[in-house]
Design a protein around this motif. Structure first.
Motif, PDB file in Angstrom:
ATOM      1  N   MET A 145       1.008  -1.327   0.271  1.00 11.74           N
ATOM      2  CA  MET A 145      -0.423  -0.129  -0.003  1.00 11.74           C
ATOM      3  C   MET A 145       1.133   1.312   0.214  1.00 11.74           C
ATOM      4  O   MET A 145       0.637   2.423  -0.439  1.00 11.74           O
ATOM      5  N   ASP A 146       1.988   1.433  -0.059  1.00 12.28           N
ATOM      6  CA  ASP A 146       2.843   2.689   0.582  1.00 12.28           C
ATOM      7  C   ASP A 146       3.047   3.361  -0.626  1.00 12.28           C
ATOM      8  O   ASP A 146       2.712   4.159  -0.713  1.00 12.28           O
ATOM      9  N   PRO A 147       3.268   2.578  -1.642  1.00 12.00           N
ATOM     10  CA  PRO A 147       3.338   3.462  -2.810  1.00 12.00           C
ATOM     11  C   PRO A 147       2.100   4.498  -3.230  1.00 12.00           C
ATOM     12  O   PRO A 147       2.291   5.031  -4.097  1.00 12.00           O
ATOM     13  N   PHE A 148       1.225   3.759  -2.767  1.00 11.34           N
ATOM     14  CA  PHE A 148       0.031   4.738  -2.637  1.00 11.34           C
ATOM     15  C   PHE A 148      -0.425   5.735  -1.554  1.00 11.34           C
ATOM     16  O   PHE A 148      -1.617   7.076  -2.202  1.00 11.34           O
ATOM     17  N   VAL A 149       0.405   5.857  -0.968  1.00 12.42           N
ATOM     18  CA  VAL A 149      -0.127   6.803   0.374  1.00 12.42           C
ATOM     19  C   VAL A 149       0.701   7.778  -0.358  1.00 12.42           C
ATOM     20  O   VAL A 149       1.393   8.444  -0.796  1.00 12.42           O
ATOM     21  N   GLY A 150      -0.306   9.178   0.338  1.00 10.19           N
ATOM     22  CA  GLY A 150      -0.196  10.480  -0.771  1.00 10.19           C
ATOM     23  C   GLY A 150      -0.814  11.619  -1.192  1.00 10.19           C
ATOM     24  O   GLY A 150      -2.245  10.853  -0.867  1.00 10.19           O
ATOM     25  N   ASN A 151      -0.524  12.270  -1.410  1.00  9.32           N
ATOM     26  CA  ASN A 151      -1.516  13.716  -2.133  1.00  9.32           C
ATOM     27  C   ASN A 151      -1.745  13.962  -3.514  1.00  9.32           C
ATOM     28  O   ASN A 151      -0.208  13.663  -4.093  1.00  9.32           O
ATOM     29  N   TRP A 152      -2.307  13.364  -3.853  1.00  9.81           N
ATOM     30  CA  TRP A 152      -2.393  12.227  -5.928  1.00  9.81           C
ATOM     31  C   TRP A 152      -3.345  14.296  -6.243  1.00  9.81           C
ATOM     32  O   TRP A 152      -4.484  14.838  -5.821  1.00  9.81           O
ATOM     33  N   ARG A 153      -2.949  14.834  -7.123  1.00 10.75           N
ATOM     34  CA  ARG A 153      -3.611  16.091  -8.582  1.00 10.75           C
ATOM     35  C   ARG A 153      -3.693  15.396 -10.145  1.00 10.75           C
ATOM     36  O   ARG A 153      -2.795  14.871 -10.115  1.00 10.75           O
ATOM     37  N   LEU A 154      -5.205  15.908  -9.955  1.00 11.33           N
ATOM     38  CA  LEU A 154      -5.854  14.871 -11.457  1.00 11.33           C
ATOM     39  C   LEU A 154      -4.687  16.672 -12.369  1.00 11.33           C
ATOM     40  O   LEU A 154      -5.081  17.165 -12.091  1.00 11.33           O
ATOM     41  N   VAL A 155      -4.380  14.994 -13.410  1.00 11.21           N
ATOM     42  CA  VAL A 155      -3.729  15.681 -14.441  1.00 11.21           C
ATOM     43  C   VAL A 155      -4.010  16.009 -15.669  1.00 11.21           C
ATOM     44  O   VAL A 155      -4.035  16.113 -16.911  1.00 11.21           O
ATOM     45  N   ASP A 156      -4.717  14.431 -16.512  1.00 12.42           N
ATOM     46  CA  ASP A 156      -5.727  14.145 -17.742  1.00 12.42           C
ATOM     47  C   ASP A 156      -6.994  13.660 -17.156  1.00 12.42           C
ATOM     48  O   ASP A 156      -6.075  12.316 -15.852  1.00 12.42           O
ATOM     49  N   THR A 157      -7.670  13.715 -17.878  1.00 14.68           N
ATOM     50  CA  THR A 157      -8.421  12.961 -18.202  1.00 14.68           C
ATOM     51  C   THR A 157      -9.252  11.965 -19.507  1.00 14.68           C
ATOM     52  O   THR A 157      -9.089  13.313 -20.095  1.00 14.68           O
ATOM     53  N   GLN A 158      -9.591  11.214 -19.525  1.00 20.89           N
ATOM     54  CA  GLN A 158      -9.911  10.182 -20.892  1.00 20.89           C
ATOM     55  C   GLN A 158     -11.396   9.602 -20.971  1.00 20.89           C
ATOM     56  O   GLN A 158     -11.246   8.508 -19.841  1.00 20.89           O
ATOM     57  N   ASN A 159     -12.176  10.466 -21.667  1.00 19.72           N
ATOM     58  CA  ASN A 159     -13.404   9.133 -21.554  1.00 19.72           C
ATOM     59  C   ASN A 159     -13.632   9.409 -20.755  1.00 19.72           C
ATOM     60  O   ASN A 159     -14.884   8.426 -20.042  1.00 19.72           O
ATOM     61  N   TYR A 160     -14.308  10.411 -19.271  1.00 22.79           N
ATOM     62  CA  TYR A 160     -14.744  10.561 -18.400  1.00 22.79           C
ATOM     63  C   TYR A 160     -16.019  10.639 -18.872  1.00 22.79           C
ATOM     64  O   TYR A 160     -17.127  10.363 -17.378  1.00 22.79           O
ATOM     65  N   ASP A 161     -16.497  11.313 -18.920  1.00 22.27           N
ATOM     66  CA  ASP A 161     -18.142  11.841 -19.715  1.00 22.27           C
ATOM     67  C   ASP A 161     -19.105  10.007 -20.317  1.00 22.27           C
ATOM     68  O   ASP A 161     -19.893  10.225 -19.335  1.00 22.27           O
ATOM     69  N   ASN A 162     -17.991   9.892 -20.581  1.00 26.61           N
ATOM     70  CA  ASN A 162     -18.330   8.752 -21.474  1.00 26.61           C
ATOM     71  C   ASN A 162     -19.145   7.448 -19.781  1.00 26.61           C
ATOM     72  O   ASN A 162     -19.929   7.119 -19.949  1.00 26.61           O
ATOM     73  N   TYR A 163     -17.722   7.499 -18.690  1.00 27.59           N
ATOM     74  CA  TYR A 163     -18.329   6.387 -17.996  1.00 27.59           C
ATOM     75  C   TYR A 163     -19.514   6.811 -17.242  1.00 27.59           C
ATOM     76  O   TYR A 163     -19.666   6.388 -17.182  1.00 27.59           O
ATOM     77  N   MET A 164     -19.438   8.164 -17.396  1.00 22.57           N
ATOM     78  CA  MET A 164     -20.203   9.466 -16.147  1.00 22.57           C
ATOM     79  C   MET A 164     -21.694   8.167 -16.593  1.00 22.57           C
ATOM     80  O   MET A 164     -23.243   8.451 -15.990  1.00 22.57           O
ATOM     81  N   ARG A 165     -22.204   8.926 -18.321  1.00 27.97           N
ATOM     82  CA  ARG A 165     -23.344   8.026 -18.823  1.00 27.97           C
ATOM     83  C   ARG A 165     -23.689   6.855 -18.570  1.00 27.97           C
ATOM     84  O   ARG A 165     -24.660   6.873 -18.138  1.00 27.97           O
ATOM     85  N   GLU A 166     -22.812   6.188 -18.646  1.00 27.92           N
ATOM     86  CA  GLU A 166     -23.008   4.777 -18.675  1.00 27.92           C
ATOM     87  C   GLU A 166     -23.133   4.322 -17.300  1.00 27.92           C
ATOM     88  O   GLU A 166     -24.214   3.803 -16.978  1.00 27.92           O
ATOM     89  N   LEU A 167     -22.762   5.254 -15.723  1.00 23.90           N
ATOM     90  CA  LEU A 167     -23.881   4.806 -14.556  1.00 23.90           C
ATOM     91  C   LEU A 167     -24.700   5.436 -14.214  1.00 23.90           C
ATOM     92  O   LEU A 167     -25.272   5.614 -13.549  1.00 23.90           O
ATOM     93  N   GLY A 168     -24.930   6.458 -15.304  1.00 21.15           N
ATOM     94  CA  GLY A 168     -26.150   7.214 -15.458  1.00 21.15           C
ATOM     95  C   GLY A 168     -26.404   8.279 -14.530  1.00 21.15           C
ATOM     96  O   GLY A 168     -27.325   9.077 -14.307  1.00 21.15           O
ATOM     97  N   VAL A 169     -25.739   8.918 -14.853  1.00 24.61           N
ATOM     98  CA  VAL A 169     -25.127  10.284 -13.934  1.00 24.61           C
ATOM     99  C   VAL A 169     -25.812  11.361 -15.816  1.00 24.61           C
ATOM    100  O   VAL A 169     -25.423  11.788 -16.532  1.00 24.61           O
ATOM    101  N   ASP A 170     -26.819  11.953 -14.906  1.00 24.28           N
ATOM    102  CA  ASP A 170     -27.202  13.224 -15.139  1.00 24.28           C
ATOM    103  C   ASP A 170     -26.217  14.005 -15.896  1.00 24.28           C
ATOM    104  O   ASP A 170     -25.316  14.319 -15.427  1.00 24.28           O
ATOM    105  N   PHE A 171     -26.444  15.174 -17.179  1.00 21.72           N
ATOM    106  CA  PHE A 171     -25.964  15.868 -18.164  1.00 21.72           C
ATOM    107  C   PHE A 171     -25.278  16.906 -16.722  1.00 21.72           C
ATOM    108  O   PHE A 171     -24.780  17.273 -17.107  1.00 21.72           O
TER     109      PHE A 171
END
Length: 133
Positions: free
Chosen positions: A1-27
């Motif tokens: 688990m140690d390599p995962f411990v820390g603070n992480w900042r989002l820098v890139d996203t791919q295809n997240y809108d389609n994933y949220m749509r598949e989850l059923g998240v509203d527009f």
């Protein structure tokens, strides 16, 4: 688990809108989700893992033990049965709800935290850089 411990900042996203749509998240919520740049904080407290997601839109926190199922209420209002396991070098989170299942896999590649989200045939990849201490 140690390599995962820390603070992480989002820098890139791919295809997240389609994933949220598949989850059923509203527009409207998807529009906010597409522009929000959350930080992920992973901490250890004894046997417990604390995973926080913080953004200007919404903050969430789950506290869990590896391989032990728990109830999770997600930021998009799903009530899931969730289990998170360490599989080799990957932290694999499986959420099940209403006969559906999504898998969130976190791994460290080139000093980045890579989050791969899979639901049905939709795949989204989000990359995070470690915040300096």
């Amino acid at each position: 688990m140690d390599p995962f411990v820390g603070n992480w900042r989002l820098v890139d996203t791919q295809n997240y809108d389609n994933y949220m749509r598949e989850l059923g998240v509203d527009f409207a919520t998807r529009q906010v989700g597409n522009v929000t740049k959350p930080n992920t904080i992973i901490k250890l407290d004894g046997d417990n893992v604390i995973l926080q997601t913080k953004s200007t839109y919404r903050n969430t926190e789950i506290i869990f033990q590896l391989d032990k199922p728990f109830n999770e209420h997600t930021s998009d209002n799903r009530d899931c049965k969730t289990v998170i396991s360490l599989e080799g070098e990957k932290l694999v989170q499986i959420q099940k709800w209403d006969g559906k299942q999504t898998t969130l896999t976190r791994e460290i590649k080139d000093d980045k935290l890579i989050l791969t989200l899979v639901l049905n045939d939709v795949v989204s990849v989000r990359s995070y850089e470690r915040e300096s201490k």
